[in-house]
Design an enzyme around this catalytic site. Structure first.
Site, PDB file in Angstrom:
ATOM      1  N   GLY A 208       0.977  -1.405  -0.274  1.00 13.79           N
ATOM      2  CA  GLY A 208      -0.085  -0.583  -0.019  1.00 13.79           C
ATOM      3  C   GLY A 208       0.507   1.026   0.113  1.00 13.79           C
ATOM      4  CG  ASN A 209      -0.342   4.562  -1.602  1.00 14.10           C
ATOM      5  OD1 ASN A 209      -1.340   5.378  -1.425  1.00 14.10           O
ATOM      6  ND2 ASN A 209      -0.806   3.863  -2.970  1.00 14.10           N
ATOM      7  NE  ARG A 210       5.074   7.032   4.830  1.00 16.74           N
ATOM      8  CZ  ARG A 210       5.598   6.131   5.450  1.00 16.74           C
ATOM      9  NH1 ARG A 210       5.134   5.690   6.775  1.00 16.74           N
ATOM     10  NH2 ARG A 210       6.668   5.339   4.984  1.00 16.74           N
TER      11      ARG A 210
END
Ligand code: CTP
Length: 412
Positions: A208-210
């Site tokens: 995933g990412n932030r």
């Protein structure tokens, strides 16, 4: 959006009337001119002085006061109002409104005004579910009133059931949306993507990412408050769903591409704010991967994950065939984002050209005041004609306003 708007908040006599104090205060803080009208029964719960203090305006309740000024005033209030919101609306007042009874200041103003009517019913579940109340609500709905449905929860009686006044954010959302109904995006259908995608490794883990989704949710909210019909396609985020927005929840890039594909068929604008993962694990495991069963787990305990490219949603839309098919319905304005940590301008210009966008919003996510999870953003706007705007650090809601201002010009 609510600055200088003339709103009337009608307060009926129910225990939820105390929540109207906070609502009036929030509306006042948002710059609205709020006239409060209380029924006699509302004054059994709360003193008019409380509302006068938070609204910083007189409070009305007595249609029959001897000078006759109130009788004149109720016409003036009715004519000036841009919205009449009755919060909470009791079964008694709903019944009066449904049948055109005007026996107090509030119901008289409701009968006299042409302003949109918003009703937030709150009462004991038995009264709410009663056929009489339900018929009255359908009459009012058919006549054009907007009803903010009560929520299920603890009621004042101690019971759990339907009848609770919704949260303040829902009421504020409903009011902002109705007040903005005739805004400069009225009649437009817009699609906004938000949040990051999650690409499964196994049933427990993902790549995933932030992205927090804050910028995308702000874009969706502002478009709603300018009159647009908004479809929000969102990756998993920890944000409240804005009132009045069609939400489509997705997890992966492929799901987001499919959702965007169906949502844009009759849309005027696509704002791709989502942080779409560029890669996904080639073959997600169907069972949880155990640490001592992994491929390549040698003595150092390495673990290799094989990734493949995800579709680039915006780049696919720039494809000539697609353009041809979309144009037949309506021209789709495409807005992209570029989250960069270095060489922001060079990378943004390259993306703008590669994805053939109408507008590109670039930000430097390595800054503390900009990007993932922050409430502010510092962006550059790149236009199709080569112009670039360098905007100052602003709250995300103001950045969203600036972006929609540019989109409105493109639409016209
Ligand atoms: N985007 C997309 N589909 C992807 C990746 C990105 O539609 N698979 C969109 C994003 O929503 C954003 C824009 O493309 O509006 C730019 O995304 P970004 O990840 O910054 O750019 P990339 O083109 O993926 O380039 P890079 O990862 O090399 O920075």
């Amino acid at each position: 959006m609510l600055l200088n708007k003339r709103l009337i908040v009608g307060v009926c006599g129910g225990i939820a009337s105390y929540k109207a104090i906070e609502l009036v205060s929030r509306l006042q803080q948002a710059g609205a001119l709020v006239d409060v009208i209380m029924t006699d029964h509302a004054q059994e719960f709360i003193r008019p002085l409380t509302f006068a203090t938070v609204s910083q305006r007189p409070v009305y309740h007595n249609l029959w006061e001897p000078s006759g000024q109130a009788a004149e005033l109720h016409i003036a209030l009715a004519e000036q109002a841009e919205l009449l919101a009755i919060v909470p609306a009791t079964a008694n007042t709903l019944a009066k409104l449904a049948h055109g009874i005007a026996d107090n200041m509030l119901t008289a103003v409701a009968l006299a005004t042409k302003a949109p009517l918003l009703l937030a019913p709150a009462m004991y579940k038995g009264m709410y579910e009663h056929a009489a109340t339900q018929v009255n609500l359908s009459i009012l709905r058919e006549r054009g009133a907007s009803i903010v449905e009560p929520e299920v929860g603890h009621l004042a009686s101690g019971a759990i059931g339907v009848g609770r006044l919704p949260e303040l954010s829902v009421l504020m959302g409903a009011i902002s949306m109705i007040v903005g109904r005739k805004g400069d995006l009225a009649g437009r259908r817009v699609v906004v993507t938000a949040g990051g995608t999650q690409e499964p490794i196994d049933p427990v883990r993902y790549v995933g990412n932030r992205s927090s989704g804050k910028m995308g949710y702000a874009l969706a909210t502002v478009a709603r408050d300018r009159g647009a019909h908004v479809t929000l396609i969102s990756g998993p985020v920890a944000l409240e769903v804005p009132y009045g927005i069609e939400l489509c929840k997705v997890e992966t890039a492929i799901q987001m591409r499919d959702a965007v594909g169906s949502a844009i068929t009759d849309a005027d604008v696509l704002v791709m704010n989502a942080a779409v993962a560029d890669f996904r694990p080639i073959a997600p495991a169907s069972r949880k991967i155990k640490k001592n069963e992994t491929r390549g787990s040698g003595e150092q305990g390495e673990f290799s994950l094989y990734l493949t490219r995800n579709p680039d949603i915006l780049a696919e839309l720039a494809n000539a065939d697609y353009e041809g098919s979309v144009k037949r319905l309506r021209r789709l304005i495409r807005v992209g984002f570029a989250a960069e940590t270095h060489d922001v301008i060079t990378h943004a210009q390259a993306k703008m050209a590669a994805k053939r966008l109408d507008l590109l919003v670039a930000n430097d996510v390595s800054r503390l005041d900009s990007g993932f999870g922050t409430d502010t953003n510092k962006v550059y706007l790149f236009h199709a004609n080569g112009d670039m705007e360098d905007l100052p650090v602003m709250p995300k809601i103001d950045v969203a306003t600036a972006i929609w201002d540019r989109v409105v010009s493109l639409l016209s």
